[in-house]
Scaffold this motif. Structure first.
Motif, mmCIF file in Angstrom:
data_model
loop_
_atom_site.group_PDB
_atom_site.id
_atom_site.type_symbol
_atom_site.label_atom_id
_atom_site.label_comp_id
_atom_site.label_asym_id
_atom_site.label_seq_id
_atom_site.Cartn_x
_atom_site.Cartn_y
_atom_site.Cartn_z
ATOM 1 N N GLY A 154 10.693 -0.142 -7.158
ATOM 2 C CA GLY A 154 9.952 0.843 -7.414
ATOM 3 C C GLY A 154 9.216 0.689 -8.815
ATOM 4 N N GLU A 206 8.412 -2.820 -4.038
ATOM 5 C CA GLU A 206 7.673 -1.709 -4.355
ATOM 6 C C GLU A 206 7.392 -1.107 -2.647
ATOM 7 O OE1 GLU A 206 5.785 1.222 -4.828
ATOM 8 O OE2 GLU A 206 6.556 1.511 -6.710
ATOM 9 N N THR A 220 6.582 2.983 -18.916
ATOM 10 C CA THR A 220 5.896 3.010 -17.851
ATOM 11 C C THR A 220 5.032 3.939 -17.667
ATOM 12 O OG1 THR A 220 7.536 4.046 -16.668
ATOM 13 C CG2 THR A 220 8.098 2.039 -16.983
HETATM 14 C C1 LIG Z 1 7.703 8.009 -9.449
HETATM 15 S S1 LIG Z 1 7.253 6.190 -9.165
HETATM 16 C C2 LIG Z 1 7.903 5.367 -10.621
HETATM 17 C C3 LIG Z 1 7.071 3.914 -10.748
HETATM 18 C C4 LIG Z 1 7.277 3.227 -12.023
HETATM 19 N N1 LIG Z 1 8.836 2.782 -12.167
HETATM 20 C C5 LIG Z 1 6.882 4.147 -13.250
HETATM 21 O O1 LIG Z 1 7.962 4.155 -14.029
HETATM 22 O O2 LIG Z 1 5.932 4.378 -13.615
HETATM 23 C C6 LIG Z 1 8.731 5.664 -7.983
HETATM 24 C C7 LIG Z 1 8.048 4.565 -7.397
HETATM 25 O O3 LIG Z 1 8.954 3.886 -6.493
HETATM 26 C C8 LIG Z 1 8.601 3.649 -5.273
HETATM 27 N N2 LIG Z 1 9.464 3.652 -4.298
HETATM 28 C C9 LIG Z 1 10.157 4.680 -3.692
HETATM 29 N N3 LIG Z 1 11.310 4.447 -3.013
HETATM 30 C C10 LIG Z 1 11.227 3.071 -2.916
HETATM 31 C C11 LIG Z 1 12.024 2.088 -1.953
HETATM 32 N N4 LIG Z 1 12.916 2.564 -1.331
HETATM 33 N N5 LIG Z 1 11.767 0.815 -2.178
HETATM 34 C C12 LIG Z 1 10.737 0.445 -3.164
HETATM 35 N N6 LIG Z 1 10.345 1.117 -3.817
HETATM 36 C C13 LIG Z 1 10.345 2.390 -3.670
HETATM 37 C C14 LIG Z 1 7.264 4.469 -5.067
HETATM 38 O O4 LIG Z 1 6.322 3.845 -4.058
HETATM 39 C C15 LIG Z 1 7.109 4.916 -6.543
HETATM 40 O O5 LIG Z 1 5.798 3.700 -6.629
#
Ligand SMILES: C[S@@+](CC[C@H](N)C(=O)[O-])C[C@H]1O[C@@H](n2cnc3c(N)ncnc32)[C@H](O)[C@@H]1O
Length: 336
Positions: A31, A55, A173
């Motif tokens: 993610g 992602e 982030t």
């Molecule tokens: C709240 S955001 C945080 C993004 C980044 N890590 C940050 O701190 O800015 C959570 C991210 O996790 C991704 N995500 C959620 N479930 C996931 C999964 N099962 N596999 C991969 N990515 C996932 C979402 O698409 C989203 O972009």
């Protein structure tokens, strides 16, 4: 570099994914959002570790790829997949130095906790894919998810939980900055495996390169003279098993939905569009039904769309074959 699921091997190797730097540490980020963590974190090493980023959001994938390219981080592979599919099917056992999860989606509503990534089955999977001394690093603003993840790590029976300070890069982030602007802090935990459980890779293979490979799921059959493809209707089939230790979402069962049948103008035959769901993995595949010149027809998974061959995809070929049998086709060979 952006990889589709079909670009990977099952399991893959660092030597193939990072041919110029195979011996560097290997870090997976789940993610990654817009990709801000990795340039900050990689800069804390004398040489950038090999990076695998996963992602769900396609927009984030493109933003992160641009950011990593601009930072000159070439030993990086990004992919758009659910994390568990990548970790279970692609990452080899005992291969990763770290799995980084920054600000995961908290799924705060009651009844939604089995959408959360950091549950006991994921911790067991992670422990099986980490090197000795490797760790899962969690940073989150969400108090309840943090406690939940720590409890699930204990529950997994294979992780030691240490509460420490977050790596500074995890506080740079997009979400870290968003919560900081609101005056909120972040929790950090380091989950270190205390055992390396066996969590097997699934029965997943690549679509073979050879044109006529018998490893592509197929069947040969003879259609009845009165066969009428217009009888086709949407059709659902389910099968496989659910893993005992995991919730339904982690099961190994499959659902196949035959969505539509299209007549080919170029060939004697049709293609069936099928939707295949196996746990978190979803594929849309085409199954061809093509005349062979001797009066029989070949039912075969098409290469189009880059499918990977899973039990569910084999079942899609079986479901098309079964539908044709119900209409009087006589099967002379099954290769699925
Ligand atoms: C709240 S955001 C945080 C993004 C980044 N890590 C940050 O701190 O800015 C959570 C991210 O996790 C991704 N995500 C959620 N479930 C996931 C999964 N099962 N596999 C991969 N990515 C996932 C979402 O698409 C989203 O972009």
């Amino acid at each position: 570099m952006i990889y589709r699921l079909s670009d990977f091997h099952f399991p893959d190797t660092a030597a193939r994914l990072y041919p110029d730097t195979p011996h560097r540490p290997w870090v997976l980020e789940v993610g990654f959002g817009d990709g801000r963590f990795w340039p900050h974190y990689a800069a804390t090493f004398p040489e950038a570790p090999n990076y695998l980023g996963v992602e769900l959001s396609g927009v984030s994938l493109l933003k992160a790829e641009r950011r990593l390219r601009a930072a000159g981080l070439t030993n990086a592979v990004l992919t758009k997949l659910p994390a568990t599919v990548l970790v279970r099917e692609v990452v080899p056992e005992g291969a990763l130095d770290a799995i980084v999860v920054n600000f995961p989606d908290p799924w705060p509503k009651a009844g939604h906790t089995d959408h959360r990534l950091l549950r006991a089955p994921f911790f067991r999977l992670a422990a099986s894919r980490l090197k000795p001394g490797g760790a899962v690093l969690l940073t989150t603003d969400h108090d309840e998810y943090f406690e939940f993840a720590c409890a699930e790590a204990e529950e997994s029976g294979v992780m030691r939980v240490d509460l420490t300070d977050a790596p500074p890069a995890a506080l740079e982030t997009k979400y870290a900055l968003k919560w900081r602007d609101l005056g909120l802090g972040a929790h950090h935990a380091r989950f270190t495996p205390t055992a390396q459980p066996q969590v097997p890779h699934g029965a997943v293979t690549r679509y073979p390169d050879e044109e006529d490979s018998p490893d592509v799921p197929h069947a040969i059959l003879t259609l009845p003279p009165d066969f009428d493809p217009r009888e086709f209707g949407k059709h659902t089939a389910r099968g496989g098993q659910t893993r005992e230790t995991a919730s339904e979402r982690d099961g190994t069962g499959w659902t196949v939905v035959l969505l539509d049948l299209y007549r080919s103008l170029g060939k004697d035959g049709w293609v069936c569009l099928a939707h295949v769901v196996e746990g978190e993995l979803t594929q849309e595949v085409l199954v061809g039904v093509t005349g062979r010149g001797d009066g029989s027809h070949l039912v075969r998974l098409a290469r189009f769309g880059g499918p990977i061959i899973t039990p569910g995809v084999k079942a899609a070929v079986g479901t098309v074959t079964g539908w044709l049998e119900e209409r009087g086709a006589v099967v002379t060979h099954r290769g699925y």
